[in-house]
Design a protein around this motif. Structure first.
Motif, PDB file in Angstrom:
ATOM      1  N   ALA A  88     -18.940  16.650   9.756  1.00 12.62           N
ATOM      2  CA  ALA A  88     -17.917  16.227  10.462  1.00 12.62           C
ATOM      3  C   ALA A  88     -18.753  16.128  12.007  1.00 12.62           C
ATOM      4  O   ALA A  88     -18.213  15.212  12.751  1.00 12.62           O
ATOM      5  CB  ALA A  88     -16.811  17.122  10.458  1.00 12.62           C
ATOM      6  N   GLY A  89     -19.378  17.126  12.510  1.00  8.31           N
ATOM      7  CA  GLY A  89     -19.675  17.232  13.891  1.00  8.31           C
ATOM      8  C   GLY A  89     -20.994  16.265  13.914  1.00  8.31           C
ATOM      9  O   GLY A  89     -20.860  15.321  15.043  1.00  8.31           O
ATOM     10  N   LEU A  90     -21.860  16.117  13.156  1.00  4.99           N
ATOM     11  CA  LEU A  90     -23.011  15.117  13.307  1.00  4.99           C
ATOM     12  C   LEU A  90     -22.613  13.780  13.127  1.00  4.99           C
ATOM     13  O   LEU A  90     -23.001  12.881  13.757  1.00  4.99           O
ATOM     14  CB  LEU A  90     -24.273  15.537  12.215  1.00  4.99           C
ATOM     15  CG  LEU A  90     -25.598  15.085  12.171  1.00  4.99           C
ATOM     16  CD1 LEU A  90     -26.306  15.369  13.622  1.00  4.99           C
ATOM     17  CD2 LEU A  90     -26.248  15.182  11.098  1.00  4.99           C
ATOM     18  N   GLU A  91     -21.929  13.431  12.014  1.00  2.71           N
ATOM     19  CA  GLU A  91     -21.634  11.991  11.748  1.00  2.71           C
ATOM     20  C   GLU A  91     -20.420  11.586  12.510  1.00  2.71           C
ATOM     21  O   GLU A  91     -20.385  10.424  12.883  1.00  2.71           O
ATOM     22  CB  GLU A  91     -21.240  11.815  10.249  1.00  2.71           C
ATOM     23  CG  GLU A  91     -22.714  12.186   9.510  1.00  2.71           C
ATOM     24  CD  GLU A  91     -22.419  11.766   8.012  1.00  2.71           C
ATOM     25  OE1 GLU A  91     -21.454  11.844   7.462  1.00  2.71           O
ATOM     26  OE2 GLU A  91     -23.412  12.336   7.308  1.00  2.71           O
ATOM     27  N   ALA A  92     -19.262  12.265  12.497  1.00  2.00           N
ATOM     28  CA  ALA A  92     -18.180  11.794  13.104  1.00  2.00           C
ATOM     29  C   ALA A  92     -18.067  11.745  14.739  1.00  2.00           C
ATOM     30  O   ALA A  92     -17.721  11.074  15.265  1.00  2.00           O
ATOM     31  CB  ALA A  92     -16.951  12.337  12.646  1.00  2.00           C
ATOM     32  N   MET A  93     -18.454  13.195  15.299  1.00  6.23           N
ATOM     33  CA  MET A  93     -18.477  13.277  16.398  1.00  6.23           C
ATOM     34  C   MET A  93     -19.541  12.714  17.168  1.00  6.23           C
ATOM     35  O   MET A  93     -19.670  12.197  18.105  1.00  6.23           O
ATOM     36  CB  MET A  93     -18.171  14.657  16.982  1.00  6.23           C
ATOM     37  CG  MET A  93     -16.790  15.309  16.581  1.00  6.23           C
ATOM     38  SD  MET A  93     -16.521  16.842  16.920  1.00  6.23           S
ATOM     39  CE  MET A  93     -17.100  16.743  18.750  1.00  6.23           C
ATOM     40  N   LEU A  94     -20.984  13.234  16.801  1.00  6.04           N
ATOM     41  CA  LEU A  94     -22.173  12.616  17.248  1.00  6.04           C
ATOM     42  C   LEU A  94     -22.453  11.402  17.135  1.00  6.04           C
ATOM     43  O   LEU A  94     -23.402  10.449  17.564  1.00  6.04           O
ATOM     44  CB  LEU A  94     -23.148  13.681  17.136  1.00  6.04           C
ATOM     45  CG  LEU A  94     -22.966  15.167  17.671  1.00  6.04           C
ATOM     46  CD1 LEU A  94     -24.302  15.882  17.257  1.00  6.04           C
ATOM     47  CD2 LEU A  94     -22.542  15.338  19.060  1.00  6.04           C
ATOM     48  N   GLY A  95     -21.754  10.874  15.876  1.00  4.41           N
ATOM     49  CA  GLY A  95     -21.988   9.396  15.690  1.00  4.41           C
ATOM     50  C   GLY A  95     -23.324   9.077  14.849  1.00  4.41           C
ATOM     51  O   GLY A  95     -23.845   7.936  15.088  1.00  4.41           O
ATOM     52  N   PHE A  96     -23.952  10.134  14.298  1.00  2.05           N
ATOM     53  CA  PHE A  96     -25.507   9.964  13.831  1.00  2.05           C
ATOM     54  C   PHE A  96     -25.240   9.762  12.291  1.00  2.05           C
ATOM     55  O   PHE A  96     -25.047  10.638  11.571  1.00  2.05           O
ATOM     56  CB  PHE A  96     -26.241  11.355  14.161  1.00  2.05           C
ATOM     57  CG  PHE A  96     -27.676  11.087  13.775  1.00  2.05           C
ATOM     58  CD1 PHE A  96     -28.622  10.759  14.616  1.00  2.05           C
ATOM     59  CD2 PHE A  96     -27.994  11.914  12.413  1.00  2.05           C
ATOM     60  CE1 PHE A  96     -29.844  10.616  14.248  1.00  2.05           C
ATOM     61  CE2 PHE A  96     -29.338  11.448  12.070  1.00  2.05           C
ATOM     62  CZ  PHE A  96     -30.304  11.152  12.858  1.00  2.05           C
ATOM     63  N   ASN A  97     -25.520   8.422  11.896  1.00  3.68           N
ATOM     64  CA  ASN A  97     -25.704   8.084  10.572  1.00  3.68           C
ATOM     65  C   ASN A  97     -27.083   6.985  10.252  1.00  3.68           C
ATOM     66  O   ASN A  97     -27.240   6.277  10.540  1.00  3.68           O
ATOM     67  CB  ASN A  97     -24.407   7.100  10.187  1.00  3.68           C
ATOM     68  CG  ASN A  97     -23.242   7.946  10.306  1.00  3.68           C
ATOM     69  OD1 ASN A  97     -22.852   8.729   9.455  1.00  3.68           O
ATOM     70  ND2 ASN A  97     -22.472   7.724  11.501  1.00  3.68           N
ATOM     71  N   VAL A  98     -27.786   7.883   9.215  1.00  2.00           N
ATOM     72  CA  VAL A  98     -28.928   7.370   8.759  1.00  2.00           C
ATOM     73  C   VAL A  98     -28.509   6.520   7.511  1.00  2.00           C
ATOM     74  O   VAL A  98     -28.091   7.081   6.677  1.00  2.00           O
ATOM     75  CB  VAL A  98     -30.095   8.387   8.394  1.00  2.00           C
ATOM     76  CG1 VAL A  98     -31.187   7.734   8.074  1.00  2.00           C
ATOM     77  CG2 VAL A  98     -30.415   9.293   9.656  1.00  2.00           C
TER      78      VAL A  98
END
Length: 150
Positions: free
Chosen positions: A59-69
């Protein structure tokens, strides 16, 4: 989202000696329970029992920071609290290292005004309105990505 994430973030239960003494579990694990009974108030329990730590991390990495590989590309589409001045992510892609700096000079929650890869301007805000897509190259080098919100 930022306020809720902050409530669930286990490091917030260990940001002082008093908090550590009260929480009594690992500050890097999202526990299943924080007790409220008087003798155990504030103590964490059932760490490692649930998958909540992994989901909180995502949730933090993908949804908030928006980081998606996805394959050989990373999409960065932050949705952060306006008060955050920015953040950095260091990501290893095979033999390469990507240092991603997100700056928030205007105090916004989302929207990308500028993207640079290794000092070269890559896109304007209109090219990828739902985030910046950065190609990942396996060349053994270090690459710097700068994203300015606005």
């Amino acid at each position: 989202a930022g306020e809720l994430f902050d409530i669930f973030n286990p490091i917030r239960h260990a940001d002082s000696a008093e908090a550590i003494a009260q929480y009594k579990v690992e500050p890097y694990v999202s526990c299943a329970d924080v007790y409220s009974a008087e003798s155990l108030a504030g103590r964490g329990g059932w760490t490692w029992y649930t998958g909540s730590g992994g989901w909180l991390y995502r949730a933090g990495l993908e949804a908030m920071l928006g980081f998606n590989v996805r394959g050989d590309r990373v999409r960065i589409d932050p949705c952060i609290p306006k008060a955050w001045p920015g953040f950095s992510i260091t990501y290893r892609y095979r033999s390469s290292c990507y240092v991603i700096d997100v700056e928030n000079p205007d105090g916004v929650s989302r929207g990308i005004a500028k993207v640079e890869i290794d000092g070269v301007a890559v896109i304007g805000a209109s090219r990828w309105p739902s985030g910046a897509e950065v190609p990942l190259i396996d060349d053994g080098g270090e690459h710097r990505v700068t994203i300015v919100l606005g």
